[in-house]
Structures are given as structure tokens and as C-alpha cells.
Design a protein around this motif. Structure first.
Motif, PDB file in Angstrom:
ATOM      1  N   LYS A   1     -25.782 -36.079  26.156  1.00 40.75           N
ATOM      2  CA  LYS A   1     -25.050 -36.182  24.955  1.00 40.75           C
ATOM      3  C   LYS A   1     -23.596 -36.417  25.163  1.00 40.75           C
TER       4      LYS A   1
ATOM      5  N   GLY B   1     -30.341 -33.636  25.628  1.00 35.89           N
ATOM      6  CA  GLY B   1     -29.012 -32.778  25.263  1.00 35.89           C
ATOM      7  C   GLY B   1     -27.910 -32.900  26.378  1.00 35.89           C
ATOM      8  N   LYS B   2     -28.482 -32.860  27.656  1.00 40.18           N
ATOM      9  CA  LYS B   2     -27.681 -32.834  28.773  1.00 40.18           C
ATOM     10  C   LYS B   2     -26.723 -34.057  28.962  1.00 40.18           C
TER      11      LYS B   2
ATOM     12  N   TYR C   1     -38.611 -40.683  26.048  1.00 39.35           N
ATOM     13  CA  TYR C   1     -37.453 -40.642  25.058  1.00 39.35           C
ATOM     14  C   TYR C   1     -36.821 -41.849  24.913  1.00 39.35           C
TER      15      TYR C   1
ATOM     16  N   ASN D   1     -40.157 -36.983  31.021  1.00 36.08           N
ATOM     17  CA  ASN D   1     -39.850 -37.011  29.335  1.00 36.08           C
ATOM     18  C   ASN D   1     -38.571 -37.609  28.768  1.00 36.08           C
TER      19      ASN D   1
ATOM     20  N   ASP E   1     -38.869 -33.224  33.417  1.00 33.61           N
ATOM     21  CA  ASP E   1     -37.906 -33.355  32.611  1.00 33.61           C
ATOM     22  C   ASP E   1     -37.285 -34.922  32.527  1.00 33.61           C
TER      23      ASP E   1
ATOM     24  N   ALA F   1     -40.633 -36.146  22.469  1.00 32.51           N
ATOM     25  CA  ALA F   1     -39.920 -35.039  21.881  1.00 32.51           C
ATOM     26  C   ALA F   1     -39.325 -34.105  22.744  1.00 32.51           C
ATOM     27  N   ALA F   2     -40.015 -33.652  23.722  1.00 37.20           N
ATOM     28  CA  ALA F   2     -39.378 -33.068  24.862  1.00 37.20           C
ATOM     29  C   ALA F   2     -38.261 -33.550  25.552  1.00 37.20           C
TER      30      ALA F   2
ATOM     31  N   GLU G   1     -36.147 -35.622  24.119  1.00 32.13           N
ATOM     32  CA  GLU G   1     -34.985 -35.669  23.141  1.00 32.13           C
ATOM     33  C   GLU G   1     -34.205 -34.341  23.515  1.00 32.13           C
ATOM     34  N   LYS G   2     -34.916 -33.197  23.727  1.00 35.16           N
ATOM     35  CA  LYS G   2     -34.418 -31.978  24.166  1.00 35.16           C
ATOM     36  C   LYS G   2     -33.610 -32.252  25.407  1.00 35.16           C
ATOM     37  N   VAL G   3     -34.123 -32.661  26.322  1.00 37.00           N
ATOM     38  CA  VAL G   3     -33.373 -33.008  27.761  1.00 37.00           C
ATOM     39  C   VAL G   3     -32.327 -33.975  27.365  1.00 37.00           C
TER      40      VAL G   3
END
Length: 172
Positions: free
Chosen positions: A87, A84-85, A167, A163, A160, A77-78, A80-82
């Protein structure tokens, strides 16, 4: 031919132009000026010059963390936020963007996603994208695969990277 009104307009236009240039010079000197130093004095550079970095002493050198040390605490889950860089260049819907899609990237051969134009350097990599290989690559892509088209500088934090790999392992 030259009456007072015409002469007033000409003088006003000249004064307006001079005022415009005066304010322009004032704005430029406040943005790019030398501060306290005058034009005749030696001044410090407004923008720092690039200087070769000295090697840090051994005790201050960054400690390398192995993937195995952080893999156990990895959180998808963390990650998935990482992601974002990532995408802006990579997609996870099976289509390619600026970079290749990342569905099933863990375990895949580098340069093997059909339809994407990889660099010759990426095609030459023989090691599959194991979590350990991805971990090293994501830290500094241009150092691990010299000549890659990937312009991303890398993820400096080991957590990061771990994680993000957790993901990516969920994407099939």
C-alpha cells in the motif's frame, strides 16, 4: 570589577561545563563502548562485520515451491492483508502512487499502465504478468527484473505470494 558574585558565577559555569562533558562522555561510552575490554586491550567489534555467506549444503537449501503447488490453496482475503505491505507505493483505485496502480495487473504487460514512468528495465520485459510471472517477481523483484525501480525486497513465503496474486486477480 570582579567581586565575589561574579567570580562564583564563573567558577560555577566552568564546573557545570565540565560536569556536562563528563556525563556526555559517560553516556557515549555506555552506548558505543567496548564493554569489558579496556582501551589498551583487543576488543571484539561491537557491530558485526559483513562476512560473505558460505553456500548451504544441498539438504539445507531452500526448497523452491512452484506457483501451481500453492495456487489451489490461495485465499484472496488473506492476500488483501498481505497487500498491506504494498500500500505504501501502490494504489488500487486506478491512480498511480510511488508505484503504478495494480488494478488489472494480472494479465497486463509490464510497463503498460498509462501515465506511470517505468524504468527501462521494466519496459523491456516482454512476458505478461501471468500469475506464474508475478509469483517469481514477488519473491525477489530485483533479481527477476534487474534494474527495476521497485525497492521492495520481496515476499519470501510462497503462501503470501499466492494469496496476494489471488487478491490482485479480483481487482479489475
Amino acid at each position: 570589577m570582579f567581586d565575589t558574585m561574579t567570580m562564583t558565577k564563573i567558577v560555577g559555569a566552568v564546573c557545570g561545563a565540565l560536569l556536562f562533558f563528563l556525563f556526555g562522555a559517560w553516556a557515549a561510552s555506555s552506548i558505543y563502548g567496548l564493554g569489558e575490554a579496556g582501551h589498551g586491550e583487543h576488543a571484539k567489534a561491537v557491530y558485526p562485520a559483513a562476512v560473505e555467506a558460505e553456500e548451504a549444503p544441498a539438504e539445507e537449501a531452500a526448497v523452491k515451491v512452484a506457483y501451481a503447488d500453492v495456487a489451489g490453496a490461495a485465499d484472496a482475503a488473506a492476500g488483501e492483508k498481505v497487500f498491506g505491505k504494498c500500500k505504501s507505493c501502490h494504489k488500487i483505485d486506478g491512480t498511480d502512487g510511488t508505484g503504478p496502480h495494480l488494478n488489472g495487473v494480472v494479465g497486463r504487460q509490464p510497463g503498460a499502465a498509462a501515465g506511470y514512468g517505468y524504468s527501462d528495465a521494466m519496459k523491456a520485459v516482454t512476458e505478461a504478468w501471468t500469475p506464474e510471472h508475478l509469483y517469481a517477481f514477488l519473491e525477489n523483484p530485483k533479481k527477476v527484473v534487474v534494474g527495476t525501480k521497485m525497492g521492495f525486497a520481496g515476499l519470501p513465503k510462497p503462501e503470501d505470494r499466492a494469496n496476494l496474486i489471488a487478491y490482485l486477480e479480483t481487482l479489475k
